[in-house]
Design a protein around this motif. Structure first.
Motif, short mmCIF file in Angstrom:
data_model
loop_
_atom_site.label_atom_id
_atom_site.label_comp_id
_atom_site.label_asym_id
_atom_site.label_seq_id
_atom_site.Cartn_x
_atom_site.Cartn_y
_atom_site.Cartn_z
N ASP A 277 -0.88 1.57 8.66
CA ASP A 277 -0.18 1.64 7.55
C ASP A 277 0.29 0.31 7.21
O ASP A 277 0.76 -0.16 5.65
CB ASP A 277 1.28 2.47 7.80
N ASP A 304 -2.72 3.75 0.32
CA ASP A 304 -3.11 4.83 0.55
C ASP A 304 -4.23 5.00 0.57
O ASP A 304 -4.68 5.48 -0.62
CB ASP A 304 -1.88 5.95 1.01
N ALA A 307 -4.37 8.86 -0.43
CA ALA A 307 -3.40 9.55 -1.17
C ALA A 307 -4.00 9.13 -2.81
O ALA A 307 -4.22 9.91 -3.94
CB ALA A 307 -2.38 8.88 -1.85
N SER A 308 -5.33 7.27 -2.53
CA SER A 308 -5.94 7.18 -4.07
C SER A 308 -7.01 7.58 -4.53
O SER A 308 -7.51 8.24 -5.27
CB SER A 308 -6.45 5.64 -3.67
N GLY A 320 -6.48 15.86 4.48
CA GLY A 320 -6.02 14.84 5.24
C GLY A 320 -5.43 14.98 6.63
O GLY A 320 -5.31 16.23 6.78
N LYS A 335 3.49 15.13 4.15
CA LYS A 335 2.56 14.29 3.66
C LYS A 335 1.90 15.08 2.99
O LYS A 335 0.98 14.87 1.80
CB LYS A 335 1.36 14.06 4.96
N LYS A 338 3.34 14.77 -0.17
CA LYS A 338 3.65 13.13 -1.06
C LYS A 338 2.20 12.16 -1.91
O LYS A 338 1.75 11.98 -2.19
CB LYS A 338 4.36 12.56 0.07
N LYS A 339 1.44 12.98 -0.67
CA LYS A 339 -0.43 12.53 -0.97
C LYS A 339 -1.20 13.85 -1.67
O LYS A 339 -1.90 13.00 -2.64
CB LYS A 339 -0.95 12.45 0.71
N LYS A 340 -0.63 14.96 -1.87
CA LYS A 340 -1.24 14.80 -3.09
C LYS A 340 -2.95 16.02 -2.43
O LYS A 340 -3.24 15.83 -3.41
CB LYS A 340 -1.23 14.61 -4.51
#
Ligand code: PMT
Length: 412
Positions: A277, A304, A307-308, A320, A335, A338-340
């Motif tokens: 991280d 991230d 996430a990207s 993920g 997660k 948040k990270k979709k």
């Protein structure tokens, strides 16, 4: 000649614990397996497990009247298309080379006309000893097929040649690569695996305990299912699955760049890597010298990767992982949100699970569903996860497609 019946001789080495997985792989390929244990093999693997996975009573005794009455050892020797000894100790190699037959396994080897293959496994110093190498040469000259051994970390804590070749590689060497399962044929999958190294100075770095085993097992399972797989891998000491392309990287920034440079055309992205991280904010050009009692190093957050990828408008189906030590469900769902990502595979790490182990247990979450997979070998788990990923990916593509159609054209 096609191999449909194998006598699997298991001798007394630590690698014997991998034989239930080996039996399972052979059975998956439609091979009947009769396990024969030596007395010392019993110290490392149980008859009950091998009987359960092979579906046949395990044989271990030349003089057992009951089993001999069911199928005598000469009959058994003729039944087999191949005798495979895995793991093969220095002792069994010596017995085979000298032709001595004090027990059931060695007797079968003398009595069979079938091919014999051995997968040696022993301490690296033993493996390079003249006596062992002489036996290896004699066996090879007599047509015994020698599989491995692999070079790497050994159970004794040392490193060198002597690790038993993996069950997957043994099966691939004997039976050829598995026929591509059509479920993922034509699909392109990008998988990240392993740890990242974040440099502190020219000789030090920050990393974690990821071995790459989970990500590499997923790459093997997806490739087996017919996909074109690219592994973007942090530094690991395991070999990539045959046929999988690997792009080695070091830092999280390298991994981010490599993923985005190769994402074009990917149908599925799996982030199994343990990405750091944080990175060192200011990497020292020279080795940091010892000075004073304390040393503080400023860290900066890494981008991230997962996430990207999930944020791309026409990006791939995104899977993920979540590595947690507490509150698995809560953190994994956070997660996912948040990270979709489209799916999160959550594993509890530490206490002999997750990082650098052969087994893993996971809970998988997606919007509106979840599924648990109890502890199993990472290769088996990877196959089960691949099946679920395929199902969710299909469902996702169907939903996306129907969302684009006029309501009158949508039917179940
Ligand atoms: O390699 P093994 O020894 O076999 O161990 C397997 C494993 C424990 C490493 C694996 O199963 C696993 O959990 N991988 C993810 C580890 C991790 O970094 O988890 P996380 O909860 O910190 O990250 C969540 C997700 O975001 C992961 O998909 C990770 O790849 C991704 N991530 C994290 C940070 C970052 N900068 N970029 C990311 O893409």
């Amino acid at each position: 000649m096609a191999i449909s019946r194998i006598i699997l001789g298991v001798t007394g080495g630590i690698a014997a614990y991998k034989t239930p997985a080996l039996v399972r792989r052979l059975k998956d390929r439609g091979v009947e397996v009769q396990v024969v244990l030596t007395r010392s093999a019993r110290e490392f693997v149980t008859e009950t497990t091998l009987q359960a996975v092979s579906g046949l009573p395990v044989r271990d005794n030349l003089w057992d009247k009951e089993t001999e009455a069911a199928m005598g050892h000469i009959e058994l020797a003729r039944w087999a298309d191949l005798v495979l000894i895995a793991p093969a100790t220095a002792e069994i190699m010596s017995r085979l080379a000298s032709g001595s037959a004090p027990d059931l396994l060695t007797t079968l080897c003398l009595a069979t006309e079938a091919r014999i293959a051995i997968a040696p496994a022993m301490n690296h110093v033993m493996w390079v000893k003249d006596a062992v190498q002489e036996n290896r040469r004699r066996l090879e000259e007599r047509g015994v097929h020698i599989l491995g051994p692999d070079d790497g970390d050994q159970a004794c804590g040392e490193t060198g040649p002597g690790r038993m070749v993996s069950p997957d590689d043994i099966v691939a060497s004997l039976l050829g690569p598995a026929a591509a399962h059509p479920v993922l044929s034509g699909k392109s999958i990008l998988i990240t695996a392993g740890p990242t190294y974040e440099a502190i100075d020219p000789v030090r770095y920050i990393t974690n305990r990821s071995s790459g085993k989970m990500g590499y097992a997923l790459a093997a399972a997806c490739q087996e299912a017919g996909a074109d797989v690219l592994l973007v891998s942090g530094p690991v000491s395991i070999s990539p699955p045959v046929g999988v392309k690997v792009l080695p990287v070091q830092s999280a920034a390298d991994m981010h760049a490599a993923v985005h440079a190769h994402l074009d055309g990917a149908d599925i992205f799996v982030g199994a890597a343990a990405v750091s991280d944080y990175r060192v904010a200011d990497i020292s050009r020279d080795k940091i010298k010892k000075s004073g009692d304390d040393l503080s190093i400023a860290l900066a957050q890494n981008a991230d990767i997962l996430a990207s990828v999930a944020a791309l408008s026409d990006g791939p189906f995104t899977v993920g992982f979540a590595a947690e030590t507490t509150h698995l469900r809560e953190h994994a769902l956070a997660k996912l949100e948040k990270k979709k990502a489209d799916m999160i595979v959550a594993n509890l790490v530490g206490k002999d699970l997750g990082f650098d182990t052969d087994d893993n247990a996971v809970d998988v979450y997606w919007k509106g569903g979840e599924q648990s997979f109890s502890k199993r070998d990472k290769a088996m788990l990877a196959r089960d996860l691949t099946t679920l990923i395929v199902e969710r990916h299909l469902e996702h593509s169907h939903t996306a497609m129907t969302a684009e159609l006029p309501a009158t054209m949508v039917r179940d």
